[in-house]
Scaffold this active site. Structure first.
Site, PDB file in Angstrom:
ATOM      1  N   GLY A 465       0.820  -1.207   0.000  1.00  0.00           N
ATOM      2  CA  GLY A 465       0.000   0.000   0.000  1.00  0.00           C
ATOM      3  C   GLY A 465       0.851   1.253   0.000  1.00  0.00           C
ATOM      4  O   GLY A 465       0.339   2.370  -0.023  1.00  0.00           O
ATOM      5  N   THR A 466       2.164   1.049  -0.003  1.00  0.00           N
ATOM      6  CA  THR A 466       3.086   2.175   0.104  1.00  0.00           C
ATOM      7  C   THR A 466       3.273   2.898  -1.221  1.00  0.00           C
ATOM      8  O   THR A 466       3.773   4.017  -1.243  1.00  0.00           O
ATOM      9  CB  THR A 466       4.446   1.657   0.580  1.00  0.00           C
ATOM     10  OG1 THR A 466       4.764   0.463  -0.161  1.00  0.00           O
ATOM     11  CG2 THR A 466       4.408   1.295   2.046  1.00  0.00           C
ATOM     12  N   THR A 630       2.837   9.890  -3.032  1.00  0.00           N
ATOM     13  CA  THR A 630       2.807   8.652  -2.252  1.00  0.00           C
ATOM     14  C   THR A 630       3.660   8.799  -0.994  1.00  0.00           C
ATOM     15  O   THR A 630       3.321   8.249   0.059  1.00  0.00           O
ATOM     16  CB  THR A 630       3.295   7.445  -3.080  1.00  0.00           C
ATOM     17  OG1 THR A 630       4.582   7.740  -3.625  1.00  0.00           O
ATOM     18  CG2 THR A 630       2.339   7.125  -4.198  1.00  0.00           C
ATOM     19  N   VAL A 699      10.628   6.315   3.093  1.00  0.00           N
ATOM     20  CA  VAL A 699       9.828   7.110   4.028  1.00  0.00           C
ATOM     21  C   VAL A 699       8.762   6.303   4.757  1.00  0.00           C
ATOM     22  O   VAL A 699       7.863   6.868   5.372  1.00  0.00           O
ATOM     23  CB  VAL A 699       9.147   8.298   3.301  1.00  0.00           C
ATOM     24  CG1 VAL A 699      10.187   9.300   2.836  1.00  0.00           C
ATOM     25  CG2 VAL A 699       8.307   7.813   2.130  1.00  0.00           C
ATOM     26  N   GLU A 701       8.732   4.520   7.493  1.00  0.00           N
ATOM     27  CA  GLU A 701       8.684   4.528   8.959  1.00  0.00           C
ATOM     28  C   GLU A 701       8.784   5.922   9.577  1.00  0.00           C
ATOM     29  O   GLU A 701       8.197   6.177  10.621  1.00  0.00           O
ATOM     30  CB  GLU A 701       9.836   3.686   9.553  1.00  0.00           C
ATOM     31  CG  GLU A 701      10.353   2.603   8.653  1.00  0.00           C
ATOM     32  CD  GLU A 701       9.801   1.218   8.931  1.00  0.00           C
ATOM     33  OE1 GLU A 701       9.244   0.994  10.010  1.00  0.00           O
ATOM     34  OE2 GLU A 701       9.938   0.352   8.057  1.00  0.00           O
TER      35      GLU A 701
END
Lengths: 734, 327
Positions: A465-466, A630, A699, A701
């Site tokens: 989903g990232t 995103t 990006v 986390e």
């Protein structure tokens, strides 16, 4: 640049967006198969002991029930630890589902009911009677601290003499924070659909963050080398829950092998609380500084829970040795084994807890020294990672403080708690630093030109989903010099080129670098190929002197000299390149990390203690951002989860029963829309040629790290109360 | 979920006649289906009452409103007559659940929703309400969301509804129909305290069907407040909620009602204490006294002691808010 306009750095829409919003993207529990059977898992109701007897007769008698699998009748599975050790396994003996009669934790899977429909299987499961021999259990971290022992983690040794420096420090804080168990709870529950093929091999649609990890696990556990293929085209969120194969996968395979049929096993929402989670922890910090706020010493001890069968570790305390300049640092990490399942990596594992404690303690230090919280952090800034003894490849954290504070309006803040009231609402402004590592793993990718002239790139990674589909397409398009619509990226198949687990914010760095290299090599190969033709106009041309448009390869300075890509493909067969990338040696001399500055405004009702986070500004330095849209989604999701960590999330266990009790999304609270105010994301670009060839750090986390501290610090500013136990619910503010 | 049969009558008498001891009426199903899936309730027959003619809101001869049992929570909350004349009820309803749930849930069903106690919902743990005599792990376990008033040795669960707190403050009447005919039940007598029969949430006889709720003419539309205190801004059950209603005469209390949610097995009122405030100035001192009277005898457990002070503050705040208007 070899391309006119690169898609990298553009806020492009997700390439898989239309499929998702039209319901065409299929998830692991959605693939229809002829004759599919459905399994429902039966869970233990005690925390420790043995199964004396399972009475499955009533369940088996239900028409349409095909089998009830237990430890007594399951197919053969491996007995030693090694076959169960997946790529994200903790030290110890991994859990072996249905292996024997031992109960190791409450809600452990003890049987699988398989029938013609999910409803039937679930009903039959309710008819199973289990007789246990119960043993005394211990599940409460706080009452079992005498059981703690040093975690098998590779901590940096003591630096300087923290004890003496603390004795001499002009300003000192000594504080303890506690954090609760949290469960991942992605919207898509874990599911495995096992397709039993006529030759006895298996194709498995699984929800995972590592298709090759699950493939190797099944091959080893069931002794089926070369007979397993894992497919994961889409994942509805995972957050770390898919880093290890979860038990629905081997259970579904057991049933498929036993019945020689295709079988699906999905977790009910309640069962999403029956495996890994973020561990409960105690964080003890002592910090000393000079009267002007220069850090002199930090002692940071973490005590966290683990299972009796594995020692789960994560980076909880290292941050205190690397984020700021401090000459004397002692770090300690202890584990307490309990009758629970093993914790599991969950978004920014360790950082979410450890940086929360560090950044709350920094705020307490700021007040002890009467220094503005931003200024205190600026004073202690360092671009050197003292844990590793290396400089950072880039660290634009000062710019994050500056730009974040400016956007937030921090300069208008008054230092004193309870000084910014508005009617019944106490207003608080707080901030914190965030940090995560910028790692890179070995990865491979394959690139080829298909018969239509389209560039097809693939790697056995996933998209949780990232935005992996999208950013890999962008990277491939840039490296190849193709427009986006002439590029397709494929993932989620264990037969594809080798990729690491999708976690740790290293997918762009690792897989992206491999995609870039594969496409650059394919471009070379195409040029080589056309140069083979006698009297080729391309002779002597370099990759920089050629370009692609509308399916043609041409010479930039002489566009009339061109070759149709489909003709090259037709004449020479498929043009294909597989490339692998290892972390570069240049990285060895540097530490690498992403950083952020998080600013939060809260409004706290003076009577009821209800807290509302009205706005958040997160300024993030993460190298080159491949897709600001995103990437911004990732930061927003992280911020929302940070608010959740601060105010809402806690899996509550009844320690008398040793059982998690709020196992539903009605009672396990995450924020709803009304809980979230404005979120403003700023990317502070860094030019970094060391971290990897893309200059991009990842990006996934960084968005969550520091947020809970910033919220807690804002609540202190609003109310004058330090709540050092998460989540900060209103009863703690009364 | 166990196998069950399904009936869909079109008349009220037909529905009532179909009832057997292991039957359940189903309308919106927003709670019953969960209970069935969680293996808490195992009806052998579902009687779908959604075809019954109980979907209207009508004016009564004494100037009140009669709300059909099948009027959805959304339709009720947004009904112009309710919004204008009974804003307290509208606000209470909109404080509950989510828009999707309110669209499905009905007036009758809202009255009959069951507690959110974790143990009641987990069929693998003991619970006297679910399985009489099996024990109450909440007493010594997780009880942050549990009762501080009216609880018993057997059960410390709370009623989860917001709408019912509003109806309790408004002195509504519940109309029910059974095989022996129609009965009117004062709202205060509809729900019950757990006592030694925690499995019984209310005073309905077996097979009785809620057909309507009646609101009296007295509507407190000028001064009322519904204050819900919860762990998040929406889709969370009340830790404490307060339905406060006032009639004022130049700053002097002529009539006052306060009902509490989230604190007991039923919406909590104390009419005697309310009566003592009549003729007093509408100020914090008076509101504090009423709060003390309402909370007299409150006993918390390990995790929910805070509710006593929270409820006190919430009562004073809600009444203070109500002085300002309908909020």
């Amino acid at each position: 640049m070899t391309v006119k306009t690169s898609p990298v750095g553009k806020p492009l829409d997700r390439v898989d967006g239309p499929m998702k919003v039209q319901g065409q993207a299929k998830y692991a529990g959605e693939f229809p198969l002829p004759g599919l059977l459905y399994g429902h898992i039966v869970n233990s109701t005690i925390a420790r002991g043995r199964i004396l007897h399972i009475d499955t007769r009533a369940a088996e008698a239900v028409p349409g029930i095909e089998a009830v699998l237990t430890h007594e009748n399951r197919p053969p599975i491996a007995s030693y630890d090694k076959p169960y050790e997946d790529d994200d396994a903790a030290d110890g003996s991994p859990f072996r589902p249905l292996f024997n009669d031992r109960i190791l934790y409450n809600s452990q899977p003890i049987a699988l009911v398989v029938g013609e429909s999910l409803e039937l299987a679930r009903y039959a499961a309710s008819l199973i009677k289990v007789e246990y021999q119960t043993e005394e259990h211990a599940t409460d971290l706080l009452t079992n601290l005498d059981q703690m022992s040093t975690a098998p983690a590779d901590l940096p040794g003591p630096r300087g003499d923290a004890k003496q420096a603390l004795n001499n420090a002009a300003v000192k804080v000594e504080v303890q924070y506690t954090t609760p168990v949290e469960h991942h709870n992605p919207m898509e529950p874990h599911a495995s659909t096992v397709h039993y093929l006529p030759d006895g091999t298996l194709e498995v649609y699984d929800k995972t963050q590592g298709v090759q990890n699950c493939m190797r696990y099944l091959e080893d556990v069931f002794d089926m080398e070369g007979q397993i293929r894992i497919l994961t085209p889409f994942v509805g969120g995972a957050f770390g829950s898919g880093l290890r194969p979860q038990h629905q996968l081997p259970l579904a395979v057991m049933a498929a092998l036993k019945l020689k049929r295709s079988v699906r096993v999905s977790f009910a929402r309640q069962q999403m609380f029956t495996f890994g989670y973020r561990p409960r922890s105690i964080q003890r910090l002592t910090m000393g500084a000079s009267s002007d706020g220069q850090l002199q010493a930090i002692y940071h001890q973490a005590i966290a829970q683990t299972s009796r069968f594995e020692d789960y570790t994560e980076q909880q305390v290292e941050w205190s040795g690397m984020l700021y300049k401090c000459p004397n640092v002692t770090l300690d990490y202890q584990l307490v084994p309990l009758d629970v399942y093993t914790p599991l990596d969950m978004r920014a594992p360790g950082g979410t807890i450890g940086v929360y404690a560090l950044e709350c303690a920094m705020d307490e230090l700021a007040y002890a020294a009467n220094i503005d919280p931003v200024e205190l952090r600026q004073k202690n800034f360092t671009d050197f990672n003292a844990n590793e003894g290396k400089p950072y490849s880039s660290k634009a954290l000062l710019e994050c403080y500056e730009q974040g504070a400016e956007r937030f309006g921090w300069s208008k803040r008054t230092m004193a708690p309870r000084s910014m009231q508005d009617g019944h609402q106490l207003i608080g402004w707080g901030m914190a630093t965030g940090m995560w590592e910028a790692m890179q793993m070995p990865a491979s990718a394959k690139a080829c030109i298909d018969a239509t002239g389209k560039l097809i790139v693939s790697s056995a990674t996933t998209d949780i989903g990232t935005g992996t589909y999208t950013v890999m397409t962008q990277i491939a398009a840039e490296a190849m010099g193709f427009p986006m619509d002439q590029v397709e990226f494929k993932l989620g198949d264990s037969n594809m080129a080798k990729a690491p687990l999708q976690g740790g914010s290293f997918t762009v760095s690792s897989v992206g670098s491999a995609v870039q290299k594969a496409c650059q090599e394919l471009r070379m190969k195409l040029l080589d190929t056309v140069q083979q033709t006698p009297a080729s106009p391309f002779s002597g041309k370099t990759p920089d002197e050629i370009d692609f448009a509308d399916g043609w390869l041409f010479i930039k300075d002489a566009p009339e000299q061109r070759v149709k890509l489909t003709d090259i493909a037709a004449e020479t067969g498929a043009l294909e390149v597989e490339a692998s990338v290892e972390p570069g040696e240049v990285r060895d001399g540097y530490a690498t990390g992403t950083h952020s500055a998080v600013f939060v405004e809260v409004k706290v009702d003076e009577d009821t203690g209800m807290v509302k986070v009205s706005r958040v500004v997160s300024a993030v330095a993460a190298g080159r951002v491949v897709n600001p849209k995103t990437a911004s989604n990732q930061i927003m999701g992280g911020v929302v989860w940070g608010v959740s960590q601060a105010l809402h999330e806690e899996t509550q266990m009844d320690h008398n029963l040793g059982r998690f009790m709020n196992h539903s999304l009605a009672e396990y609270h995450i924020p709803v829309q009304a809980d979230i105010g404005d979120i403003d994301v700023i990317f502070v670009e860094e030019h970094d040629e060391i971290v990897n060839a893309l200059g991009s750090k990842g990006v996934g986390e960084i968005g969550i790290v520091g947020v809970a501290a910033a919220v807690s610090n804002a609540i202190f500013h609003a109310t004058g109360k330090r709540v050092r136990d998460l989540p900060v619910t209103l009863d703690k503010l009364m | 979920m166990n196998p069950f049969t399904y009936a869909r009558p079109t008349g009220i008498d037909e529905a009532v006649s179909l009832f057997t001891p292991d039957s359940r009426y189903i309308a919106g199903g927003t709670n019953l289906l969960d209970l069935m899936k969680e293996n808490v309730t195992h009806p052998e027959q579902l009687i779908d009452i959604t075809r019954l003619p109980l979907k209207d809101i009508e004016e009564t001869t004494d100037g009140g409103l009669r709300i059909g049992a099948l009027v959805s929570n959304s339709d009720l909350a947004w009904d112009a007559r309710i919004e204008q004349h009974y804003p307290l009820l509208s606000k209470a309803i909109l404080a509950g659940a989510s828009p999707q749930l309110r669209n499905m849930a009905t007036t009758g069903g809202n009255l009959l929703q069951r507690t959110r106690c974790y143990y009641f919902y987990d069929a693998d743990t003991p619970c006297n309400k679910r399985e009489p005599g099996s024990g109450c792990p909440a007493r010594d376990g997780l009880n942050r969301i549990h009762a501080i008033l009216g609880h018993s040795e057997q059960c410390i669960a709370v009623h989860p509804s917001d709408m019912c707190v509003g109806l309790a403050a408004l002195d509504a009447t519940v109309i029910v129909k059974g095989r022996d005919g129609e009965r009117r039940i004062a709202f205060a007598d509809f729900h019950r305290l757990p006592g030694n029969e925690p499995e019984r949430d209310n005073t309905l006889a077996d097979g009785e069907l809620v057909t309507a709720v009646e609101l009296p003419a007295e509507n407190f539309s000028t001064h009322c407040a519904y204050l819900k205190i919860r762990d998040r801004q929406s889709y969370a059950f009340a830790l404490v909620s307060v339905a406060a209603a006032l009639q004022l005469d130049g700053g002097v209390i002529r009539n006052v009602r306060v009902a509490l949610g989230g604190v007991a097995h039923k919406p909590w009122r104390n009419p005697e204490a309310e009566a003592l405030l009549v003729g007093r100035p509408a100020d914090k001192a008076a509101f504090g006294e009423l709060a003390d009277a309402l909370l007299a005898g409150a006993i918390g457990f390990n995790d929910n002691q805070f509710k006593i002070e929270l409820a006190r503050r919430a009562i004073v705040r809600a009444l203070s808010d109500a002085v300002e208007g309908a909020v």
